[in-house]
Design a protein around this motif. Structure first.
Motif, PDB file in Angstrom:
ATOM      1  N   LYS A  47      34.687  35.091  36.650  1.00  0.00           N
ATOM      2  CA  LYS A  47      35.482  36.320  36.883  1.00  0.00           C
ATOM      3  C   LYS A  47      35.023  37.344  35.927  1.00  0.00           C
ATOM      4  O   LYS A  47      34.547  37.075  34.864  1.00  0.00           O
ATOM      5  CB  LYS A  47      36.950  36.123  36.866  1.00  0.00           C
ATOM      6  CG  LYS A  47      37.843  37.111  37.128  1.00  0.00           C
ATOM      7  CD  LYS A  47      39.161  36.931  37.441  1.00  0.00           C
ATOM      8  CE  LYS A  47      39.724  36.532  36.177  1.00  0.00           C
ATOM      9  NZ  LYS A  47      41.464  36.714  36.172  1.00  0.00           N
ATOM     10  N   THR A  48      34.853  38.434  36.456  1.00  0.00           N
ATOM     11  CA  THR A  48      34.628  39.698  35.578  1.00  0.00           C
ATOM     12  C   THR A  48      35.801  40.686  35.405  1.00  0.00           C
ATOM     13  O   THR A  48      36.233  41.183  36.402  1.00  0.00           O
ATOM     14  CB  THR A  48      33.233  40.523  36.146  1.00  0.00           C
ATOM     15  OG1 THR A  48      32.322  39.449  36.119  1.00  0.00           O
ATOM     16  CG2 THR A  48      32.860  41.548  35.188  1.00  0.00           C
ATOM     17  N   ARG A  49      36.046  41.055  34.118  1.00  0.00           N
ATOM     18  CA  ARG A  49      36.994  42.138  33.817  1.00  0.00           C
ATOM     19  C   ARG A  49      36.314  43.548  33.369  1.00  0.00           C
ATOM     20  O   ARG A  49      35.528  43.487  32.576  1.00  0.00           O
ATOM     21  CB  ARG A  49      37.691  41.642  32.849  1.00  0.00           C
ATOM     22  CG  ARG A  49      38.992  42.601  32.135  1.00  0.00           C
ATOM     23  CD  ARG A  49      39.690  41.944  30.992  1.00  0.00           C
ATOM     24  NE  ARG A  49      40.720  40.976  31.782  1.00  0.00           N
ATOM     25  CZ  ARG A  49      41.694  40.859  32.296  1.00  0.00           C
ATOM     26  NH1 ARG A  49      42.496  42.238  32.548  1.00  0.00           N
ATOM     27  NH2 ARG A  49      42.587  39.944  32.732  1.00  0.00           N
ATOM     28  N   ILE A  50      36.998  44.470  33.960  1.00  0.00           N
ATOM     29  CA  ILE A  50      36.530  45.883  33.341  1.00  0.00           C
ATOM     30  C   ILE A  50      37.347  46.157  32.233  1.00  0.00           C
ATOM     31  O   ILE A  50      38.842  46.164  32.368  1.00  0.00           O
ATOM     32  CB  ILE A  50      36.527  46.919  34.614  1.00  0.00           C
ATOM     33  CG1 ILE A  50      35.703  46.572  35.702  1.00  0.00           C
ATOM     34  CG2 ILE A  50      36.434  48.223  33.777  1.00  0.00           C
ATOM     35  CD1 ILE A  50      35.910  47.394  37.022  1.00  0.00           C
ATOM     36  N   VAL A  51      36.933  46.463  31.176  1.00  0.00           N
ATOM     37  CA  VAL A  51      37.936  46.877  29.922  1.00  0.00           C
ATOM     38  C   VAL A  51      37.215  48.506  29.883  1.00  0.00           C
ATOM     39  O   VAL A  51      35.917  48.873  29.464  1.00  0.00           O
ATOM     40  CB  VAL A  51      37.455  46.264  28.564  1.00  0.00           C
ATOM     41  CG1 VAL A  51      38.208  46.620  27.649  1.00  0.00           C
ATOM     42  CG2 VAL A  51      37.953  44.879  28.996  1.00  0.00           C
ATOM     43  N   ALA A 106      36.196  34.938  25.342  1.00  0.00           N
ATOM     44  CA  ALA A 106      37.016  33.930  24.978  1.00  0.00           C
ATOM     45  C   ALA A 106      38.098  33.326  25.896  1.00  0.00           C
ATOM     46  O   ALA A 106      38.557  32.146  26.171  1.00  0.00           O
ATOM     47  CB  ALA A 106      37.946  33.990  23.539  1.00  0.00           C
ATOM     48  N   ARG A 107      38.554  34.218  26.954  1.00  0.00           N
ATOM     49  CA  ARG A 107      39.431  33.576  28.123  1.00  0.00           C
ATOM     50  C   ARG A 107      38.675  33.229  29.279  1.00  0.00           C
ATOM     51  O   ARG A 107      39.174  33.093  30.318  1.00  0.00           O
ATOM     52  CB  ARG A 107      39.992  35.197  28.406  1.00  0.00           C
ATOM     53  CG  ARG A 107      41.304  35.518  27.639  1.00  0.00           C
ATOM     54  CD  ARG A 107      42.485  36.281  28.368  1.00  0.00           C
ATOM     55  NE  ARG A 107      41.492  37.472  28.828  1.00  0.00           N
ATOM     56  CZ  ARG A 107      41.743  38.776  28.254  1.00  0.00           C
ATOM     57  NH1 ARG A 107      42.329  38.986  27.055  1.00  0.00           N
ATOM     58  NH2 ARG A 107      40.997  39.794  28.768  1.00  0.00           N
ATOM     59  N   GLY A 108      37.351  33.192  29.201  1.00  0.00           N
ATOM     60  CA  GLY A 108      36.327  32.470  30.231  1.00  0.00           C
ATOM     61  C   GLY A 108      36.178  33.636  31.308  1.00  0.00           C
ATOM     62  O   GLY A 108      35.719  33.314  32.219  1.00  0.00           O
ATOM     63  N   GLU A 109      36.275  34.985  30.937  1.00  0.00           N
ATOM     64  CA  GLU A 109      35.842  36.213  31.738  1.00  0.00           C
ATOM     65  C   GLU A 109      34.390  36.653  31.204  1.00  0.00           C
ATOM     66  O   GLU A 109      34.355  36.750  30.120  1.00  0.00           O
ATOM     67  CB  GLU A 109      36.711  37.205  31.875  1.00  0.00           C
ATOM     68  CG  GLU A 109      38.067  36.558  32.648  1.00  0.00           C
ATOM     69  CD  GLU A 109      39.281  37.550  32.406  1.00  0.00           C
ATOM     70  OE1 GLU A 109      39.976  37.619  33.576  1.00  0.00           O
ATOM     71  OE2 GLU A 109      39.342  38.159  31.431  1.00  0.00           O
ATOM     72  N   ALA A 110      33.722  37.310  32.170  1.00  0.00           N
ATOM     73  CA  ALA A 110      32.767  38.257  31.663  1.00  0.00           C
ATOM     74  C   ALA A 110      33.269  39.764  31.518  1.00  0.00           C
ATOM     75  O   ALA A 110      34.514  39.932  32.040  1.00  0.00           O
ATOM     76  CB  ALA A 110      31.728  38.217  32.945  1.00  0.00           C
ATOM     77  N   VAL A 111      32.526  40.486  31.030  1.00  0.00           N
ATOM     78  CA  VAL A 111      33.244  41.791  30.626  1.00  0.00           C
ATOM     79  C   VAL A 111      32.127  42.921  30.971  1.00  0.00           C
ATOM     80  O   VAL A 111      31.207  42.724  30.757  1.00  0.00           O
ATOM     81  CB  VAL A 111      33.592  42.012  29.223  1.00  0.00           C
ATOM     82  CG1 VAL A 111      32.573  41.694  28.207  1.00  0.00           C
ATOM     83  CG2 VAL A 111      34.428  43.206  29.021  1.00  0.00           C
ATOM     84  N   LEU A 112      32.669  44.170  31.702  1.00  0.00           N
ATOM     85  CA  LEU A 112      32.108  45.224  31.724  1.00  0.00           C
ATOM     86  C   LEU A 112      32.775  46.212  30.929  1.00  0.00           C
ATOM     87  O   LEU A 112      33.959  46.538  31.211  1.00  0.00           O
ATOM     88  CB  LEU A 112      32.286  45.944  33.059  1.00  0.00           C
ATOM     89  CG  LEU A 112      31.489  44.842  34.306  1.00  0.00           C
ATOM     90  CD1 LEU A 112      31.949  45.455  35.744  1.00  0.00           C
ATOM     91  CD2 LEU A 112      29.936  44.516  34.282  1.00  0.00           C
TER      92      LEU A 112
END
Length: 201
Positions: free
Chosen positions: A2-6, A93-99
């Protein structure tokens, strides 16, 4: 993965945001533009269907209520590098990719965000360079403090130096199309029509 937008943003307070545009727009006009850009960035991020976190300066949890169902967080102390490092590390660290994105690039729409997230299925990192030499988006599925340490922020070296450091780590990198941020008076001419009322005064 899963990928999260920050989405990194300052609270749009007159005199504290878009300071390089204040000579043209005035403090109130610059803050109005910052609010319009932030609203656009949040709308496109939510429309991408990805989880969205508004990482604010000050703490976005202090900005007031939001109806977008966002995760709200604080950038914290330190320079931009330290703030980006924290956001990337806690997300991965939560197991997500990040944008990692800002609120200054109207061209960074939902389609580009979704495509960048998809690229992280095949690459360790993805970048949308900015015309000014920085970047409008940096996507990561792993992180390392060297990516953000002692970067010459607000200079034309930011993007090239970041790409060089990713290469030095031996990571795969997907370089996507170059976009334009709205930071300087000359950038106002490229604003989409819906944003133009914010710069009239």
């Amino acid at each position: 993965m899963k990928t999260r937008i920050v989405l990194f943003a300052k609270m749009p307070v007159p005199g504290a945001v878009k300071t390089r545009l204040i000579p043209v727009l005035g403090p109130e006009g610059a803050a109005r533009l910052a609010r319009r850009l932030l609203a656009t960035a949040l709308r496109e991020a939510v429309a991408s269907g990805l989880p969205v976190e508004l990482c604010g300066d000050p703490d976005a949890r202090l900005w007031g209520p939001t109806s977008l169902g966002l995760t709200l967080s604080a950038q914290g102390d330190g320079d931009l590098g330290a703030r980006l490092t924290r956001a990337a590390e806690r997300t991965i660290a939560r197991g997500e990719a990040v944008l990692l994105v800002g609120a200054d690039c109207p061209a960074l729409d939902a389609a580009r965000l979704k495509a960048a997230a998809a690229a992280l299925d095949r690459y360790d990192a993805v970048i949308h360079p900015a015309e000014d030499g920085g970047y409008a988006l940096l996507g990561l599925r792993r992180t390392d403090p060297s990516l953000f340490d002692r970067i010459p922020w607000s200079s034309p070296e930011v993007g090239p130096e970041t790409c060089a450091r990713i290469g030095a780590l031996g990571w795969s990198l997907n370089v996507r199309d170059t976009l334009r941020d709205v930071d300087e008076p000359g950038d106002l001419a490229m604003l989409p029509r819906p944003l133009l009322p914010a710069v009239e005064h």
